[in-house]
Write a protein that holds these residues in place. Structure first.
Motif, PDB file in Angstrom:
ATOM      1  N   GLY A  14      99.481  39.744  42.835  1.00  0.00           N
ATOM      2  CA  GLY A  14      99.986  40.712  43.795  1.00  0.00           C
ATOM      3  C   GLY A  14      99.740  40.229  45.212  1.00  0.00           C
ATOM      4  N   THR A  15      99.997  41.107  46.174  1.00  0.00           N
ATOM      5  CA  THR A  15      99.690  40.809  47.567  1.00  0.00           C
ATOM      6  C   THR A  15      98.183  40.884  47.749  1.00  0.00           C
ATOM      7  OG1 THR A  15     101.788  41.758  48.283  1.00  0.00           O
ATOM      8  CG2 THR A  15     100.079  41.477  49.952  1.00  0.00           C
ATOM      9  N   SER A  16      97.590  39.874  48.344  1.00  0.00           N
ATOM     10  CA  SER A  16      96.136  39.837  48.456  1.00  0.00           C
ATOM     11  C   SER A  16      95.650  40.827  49.513  1.00  0.00           C
ATOM     12  CB  SER A  16      95.657  38.430  48.823  1.00  0.00           C
ATOM     13  OG  SER A  16      95.924  38.140  50.174  1.00  0.00           O
ATOM     14  N   ILE A  17      94.398  41.220  49.369  1.00  0.00           N
ATOM     15  CA  ILE A  17      93.781  42.110  50.346  1.00  0.00           C
ATOM     16  C   ILE A  17      93.718  41.458  51.718  1.00  0.00           C
ATOM     17  CG2 ILE A  17      91.449  41.349  49.852  1.00  0.00           C
ATOM     18  CD1 ILE A  17      92.536  44.956  50.677  1.00  0.00           C
ATOM     19  N   PHE A  18      93.651  40.108  51.726  1.00  0.00           N
ATOM     20  CA  PHE A  18      93.584  39.394  53.000  1.00  0.00           C
ATOM     21  C   PHE A  18      94.880  39.595  53.795  1.00  0.00           C
ATOM     22  CE2 PHE A  18      91.088  37.207  49.790  1.00  0.00           C
ATOM     23  CZ  PHE A  18      89.842  37.192  50.385  1.00  0.00           C
ATOM     24  N   THR A  19      96.008  39.535  53.089  1.00  0.00           N
ATOM     25  CA  THR A  19      97.297  39.767  53.744  1.00  0.00           C
ATOM     26  C   THR A  19      97.382  41.197  54.255  1.00  0.00           C
ATOM     27  OG1 THR A  19      98.368  38.126  52.326  1.00  0.00           O
ATOM     28  CG2 THR A  19      99.790  39.718  53.423  1.00  0.00           C
ATOM     29  N   GLU A  20      96.933  42.147  53.445  1.00  0.00           N
ATOM     30  CA  GLU A  20      97.000  43.554  53.843  1.00  0.00           C
ATOM     31  C   GLU A  20      96.108  43.840  55.043  1.00  0.00           C
ATOM     32  OE1 GLU A  20      96.176  46.139  50.595  1.00  0.00           O
ATOM     33  OE2 GLU A  20      97.511  45.086  49.204  1.00  0.00           O
ATOM     34  N   ILE A  21      94.880  43.323  55.003  1.00  0.00           N
ATOM     35  CA  ILE A  21      93.937  43.579  56.091  1.00  0.00           C
ATOM     36  C   ILE A  21      94.429  42.933  57.387  1.00  0.00           C
ATOM     37  CG2 ILE A  21      91.634  43.016  56.950  1.00  0.00           C
ATOM     38  CD1 ILE A  21      91.601  45.341  55.023  1.00  0.00           C
ATOM     39  N   THR A  22      94.956  41.702  57.295  1.00  0.00           N
ATOM     40  CA  THR A  22      95.450  41.021  58.487  1.00  0.00           C
ATOM     41  C   THR A  22      96.621  41.771  59.106  1.00  0.00           C
ATOM     42  OG1 THR A  22      94.712  38.853  57.699  1.00  0.00           O
ATOM     43  CG2 THR A  22      96.453  38.877  59.353  1.00  0.00           C
ATOM     44  N   ALA A  23      97.548  42.221  58.270  1.00  0.00           N
ATOM     45  CA  ALA A  23      98.698  42.977  58.785  1.00  0.00           C
ATOM     46  C   ALA A  23      98.251  44.272  59.447  1.00  0.00           C
ATOM     47  CB  ALA A  23      99.670  43.274  57.643  1.00  0.00           C
ATOM     48  N   THR A 327      78.788  37.042  56.552  1.00  0.00           N
ATOM     49  CA  THR A 327      77.685  37.983  56.360  1.00  0.00           C
ATOM     50  C   THR A 327      78.222  39.197  55.611  1.00  0.00           C
ATOM     51  OG1 THR A 327      76.321  37.354  58.259  1.00  0.00           O
ATOM     52  CG2 THR A 327      76.175  39.625  57.544  1.00  0.00           C
ATOM     53  N   CYS A 328      77.481  39.647  54.633  1.00  0.00           N
ATOM     54  CA  CYS A 328      77.871  40.837  53.870  1.00  0.00           C
ATOM     55  C   CYS A 328      77.043  42.043  54.311  1.00  0.00           C
ATOM     56  CB  CYS A 328      77.671  40.603  52.373  1.00  0.00           C
ATOM     57  SG  CYS A 328      78.827  39.418  51.655  1.00  0.00           S
ATOM     58  N   VAL A 329      77.687  43.198  54.310  1.00  0.00           N
ATOM     59  CA  VAL A 329      77.037  44.454  54.673  1.00  0.00           C
ATOM     60  C   VAL A 329      77.022  45.370  53.453  1.00  0.00           C
ATOM     61  CG1 VAL A 329      77.329  46.586  56.006  1.00  0.00           C
ATOM     62  CG2 VAL A 329      77.528  44.370  57.131  1.00  0.00           C
ATOM     63  N   ASP A 330      75.862  45.974  53.196  1.00  0.00           N
ATOM     64  CA  ASP A 330      75.697  46.858  52.048  1.00  0.00           C
ATOM     65  C   ASP A 330      75.990  48.291  52.468  1.00  0.00           C
ATOM     66  OD1 ASP A 330      74.982  48.192  49.773  1.00  0.00           O
ATOM     67  OD2 ASP A 330      72.841  47.717  49.881  1.00  0.00           O
ATOM     68  N   ILE A 331      77.264  48.690  52.368  1.00  0.00           N
ATOM     69  CA  ILE A 331      77.608  50.058  52.736  1.00  0.00           C
ATOM     70  C   ILE A 331      77.210  51.034  51.637  1.00  0.00           C
ATOM     71  CG2 ILE A 331      79.470  49.364  54.292  1.00  0.00           C
ATOM     72  CD1 ILE A 331      81.461  50.103  52.075  1.00  0.00           C
ATOM     73  N   GLY A 332      76.986  50.520  50.423  1.00  0.00           N
ATOM     74  CA  GLY A 332      76.538  51.385  49.333  1.00  0.00           C
ATOM     75  C   GLY A 332      75.198  52.030  49.633  1.00  0.00           C
ATOM     76  N   SER A 333      74.340  51.310  50.356  1.00  0.00           N
ATOM     77  CA  SER A 333      73.027  51.863  50.703  1.00  0.00           C
ATOM     78  C   SER A 333      73.153  53.023  51.688  1.00  0.00           C
ATOM     79  CB  SER A 333      72.137  50.773  51.295  1.00  0.00           C
ATOM     80  OG  SER A 333      72.639  50.317  52.547  1.00  0.00           O
ATOM     81  N   LEU A 334      74.328  53.149  52.298  1.00  0.00           N
ATOM     82  CA  LEU A 334      74.582  54.251  53.232  1.00  0.00           C
ATOM     83  C   LEU A 334      75.302  55.410  52.543  1.00  0.00           C
ATOM     84  CD1 LEU A 334      75.885  52.088  56.229  1.00  0.00           C
ATOM     85  CD2 LEU A 334      73.548  52.916  55.834  1.00  0.00           C
ATOM     86  N   GLY A 335      75.513  55.274  51.233  1.00  0.00           N
ATOM     87  CA  GLY A 335      76.213  56.308  50.487  1.00  0.00           C
ATOM     88  C   GLY A 335      77.716  56.188  50.520  1.00  0.00           C
ATOM     89  N   VAL A 336      78.219  55.071  51.051  1.00  0.00           N
ATOM     90  CA  VAL A 336      79.671  54.839  51.106  1.00  0.00           C
ATOM     91  C   VAL A 336      80.038  53.910  49.955  1.00  0.00           C
ATOM     92  CG1 VAL A 336      81.589  53.976  52.491  1.00  0.00           C
ATOM     93  CG2 VAL A 336      79.629  55.064  53.617  1.00  0.00           C
ATOM     94  N   MET A 337      80.785  54.380  48.995  1.00  0.00           N
ATOM     95  CA  MET A 337      81.029  53.620  47.783  1.00  0.00           C
ATOM     96  C   MET A 337      82.419  53.000  47.700  1.00  0.00           C
ATOM     97  SD  MET A 337      78.037  54.026  46.866  1.00  0.00           S
ATOM     98  CE  MET A 337      78.153  52.927  45.463  1.00  0.00           C
ATOM     99  N   ASP A 338      83.348  53.414  48.518  1.00  0.00           N
ATOM    100  CA  ASP A 338      84.710  52.877  48.490  1.00  0.00           C
ATOM    101  C   ASP A 338      84.862  51.874  49.623  1.00  0.00           C
ATOM    102  OD1 ASP A 338      87.435  52.340  48.575  1.00  0.00           O
ATOM    103  OD2 ASP A 338      88.012  54.389  48.045  1.00  0.00           O
ATOM    104  N   ALA A 339      84.683  50.587  49.309  1.00  0.00           N
ATOM    105  CA  ALA A 339      84.711  49.546  50.338  1.00  0.00           C
ATOM    106  C   ALA A 339      86.105  49.370  50.924  1.00  0.00           C
ATOM    107  CB  ALA A 339      84.198  48.226  49.761  1.00  0.00           C
ATOM    108  N   ASN A 340      87.147  49.537  50.105  1.00  0.00           N
ATOM    109  CA  ASN A 340      88.513  49.418  50.619  1.00  0.00           C
ATOM    110  C   ASN A 340      88.799  50.480  51.675  1.00  0.00           C
ATOM    111  OD1 ASN A 340      88.644  47.713  48.217  1.00  0.00           O
ATOM    112  ND2 ASN A 340      90.864  47.791  48.492  1.00  0.00           N
ATOM    113  N   ALA A 341      88.461  51.720  51.358  1.00  0.00           N
ATOM    114  CA  ALA A 341      88.692  52.810  52.305  1.00  0.00           C
ATOM    115  C   ALA A 341      87.866  52.601  53.574  1.00  0.00           C
ATOM    116  CB  ALA A 341      88.344  54.148  51.657  1.00  0.00           C
ATOM    117  N   PHE A 342      86.649  52.103  53.404  1.00  0.00           N
ATOM    118  CA  PHE A 342      85.790  51.844  54.563  1.00  0.00           C
ATOM    119  C   PHE A 342      86.433  50.809  55.482  1.00  0.00           C
ATOM    120  CE2 PHE A 342      82.542  49.367  56.723  1.00  0.00           C
ATOM    121  CZ  PHE A 342      81.760  50.352  57.321  1.00  0.00           C
ATOM    122  N   CYS A 343      86.981  49.734  54.907  1.00  0.00           N
ATOM    123  CA  CYS A 343      87.598  48.684  55.717  1.00  0.00           C
ATOM    124  C   CYS A 343      88.829  49.194  56.453  1.00  0.00           C
ATOM    125  CB  CYS A 343      87.956  47.479  54.848  1.00  0.00           C
ATOM    126  SG  CYS A 343      86.507  46.506  54.340  1.00  0.00           S
TER     127      CYS A 343
END
Length: 394
Positions: A14-23, A327-343
């Motif tokens: 499919g279309t990669s997340i990289f393409t979606e995020i860049t657009a 660098t990776c950030v642990d948003i799960g430790s903040l109670g945020v579990m949906d990384a796609n929605a967060f981005c």
């Protein structure tokens, strides 16, 4: 016109997340810390070498296996760094980036139904290459550190179970994208032992080998006892010299494995840009004398510190980065579990783009809630991103 069905080998892509995020980043004028390439200029001596090669009319096809002067430079550097002198004629091949070398290696070595061990999260091209070759991945999880000073790790029992499934090869990326992990000597020694015990080949992706921080050190798997004859080492000039657009990569290893790479390479790209190969040879020769690699690490360590300070100020807990420029950030430790929605929120509300780690998993829903940021950016870019992140409310 009626729709034309895709070949099975690519129909699942499919279309990669990289393409979606860049657009999305472009649409919202966001600072893009998701894309993994530098936004600053390559060194002057590297650019000058390319210009000189073009003016010298080195503009026709290079030999399929690469310019002799580049292969000689690669072999000489390997001998200086690791004490092993590869045969530049038969044990080094130049490719159009490390991505092509990886594809060539898998196409040249794997038959349909063959299995390869892949550490997950994994650079997205690995599984795509296996799919096109009809091979199957055996995933072994890398687990995030449990404490601030820890490191990503794998379970030895899970790795041993993977080897028990009779894989043809294991694919290793160190320093690792996206986690920033550098495999330790003891981890590599275990992998080497299992490769020898089970008669398994190794393909190592080492494109970030010069970007290693603090107490970590890069050890090529091929340098461990009994591993040269079964290891194909893949690298490139792009990350080291900030010339990702040149697409000059290479594979180094014993003649039988290099022959497999060349068998595929001759029908994929045949040859890589001649003037850039000449410039790469000059860059390798010059960098050792000028202390370039030491300065490279110092510059990236400063950029890493800038980004991590900004993340901390924004309340985003960064995991340790031992190597690479991520660098990776642990948003799960903040109670945020949906990384796609967060981005998506980060782009639309803060104007900063990052990549969810779930993009590097075969089953994204099973991925930890982590987000990857790239610090291969100018100080100005990182400072501007820091200002925007400081205003973001999680």
């Amino acid at each position: 016109m009626r729709s034309i069905p895709l070949a099975h080998r690519v129909s699942g892509f499919g279309t990669s997340i990289f393409t979606e995020i860049t657009a999305l980043a472009i649409r919202h004028s966001a600072i893009n810390l998701g894309q993994g390439f530098p936004d600053f200029a390559s060194p002057d001596f590297v650019k000058q070498a390319a210009a000189d090669a073009i003016r010298a009319d080195m503009n026709q096809y290079a030999p399929a296996s690469g310019l002799p002067q580049l292969r000689q430079a690669i072999a000489a550097q390997w001998e200086r760094d690791y004490g092993h002198a590869p045969d530049w004629e038969h044990e080094v091949t130049v490719t159009s980036g490390a991505t092509e070398a990886l594809c060539d290696a898998i196409l040249g070595l794997c038959n349909p139904g063959d299995k390869l061990i892949v550490f997950e999260p994994a650079y997205d091209a690995y599984v795509a290459d296996l799919t096109m070759a009809g091979a199957e991945p055996i995933f072994v999880r890398l687990y995030p550190p449990l404490y601030e000073s820890g490191a990503w790790s794998f379970d030895e029992g899970e790795l041993e179970q993977a080897f028990a499934q009779q894989p043809k090869a294991i694919l290793i990326n160190t320093p690792h994208n996206p986690t920033g992990k550098v495999f330790t000597t003891s981890e590599l020694e275990l992998i080497a032992h299992l490769c020898r015990e089970h008669n398994v080949l190794a393909i190592t992706d080492e494109v970030y080998d010069r970007i290693v921080f603090d107490l970590a050190s890069h050890v090529p798997l091929a340098t461990l006892p009994g591993m040269w004859d079964r290891t194909l080492t893949i690298n490139s000039m792009g990350k080291t010299f900030s010339v990702t657009g040149w697409k000059v990569g290479y594979a180094i290893g014993p003649q039988p494995l290099i022959h497999a790479v060349r068998q595929a390479h001759q029908w994929v790209t045949f040859a890589t840009a001649t003037p850039f190969q000449q410039a790469a040879a000059q860059a390798i020769a010059h960098s050792g004398e000028a202390g370039y690699y030491t300065q490279l690490v110092a510059d990236y360590a400063e950029r890493r510190a800038m980004l991590q300070a900004s993340l901390a100020q924004a309340g985003l807990p960064a995991l340790p980065t031992e190597g690479s420029f991520f660098t990776c950030v642990d948003i799960g430790s903040l109670g945020v579990m949906d990384a796609n929605a967060f981005c998506y929120r980060l782009i639309t509300e803060a104007g900063v783009a990052a990549i969810p780690i779930s993009a590097f998993y075969r089953e994204p829903e099973a991925a930890p809630a982590l987000v990857r940021f790239c610090f291969a950016k100018t100080h100005e870019t990182l400072a501007a991103a820091g200002e925007r992140l400081a205003k973001f409310r999680i």
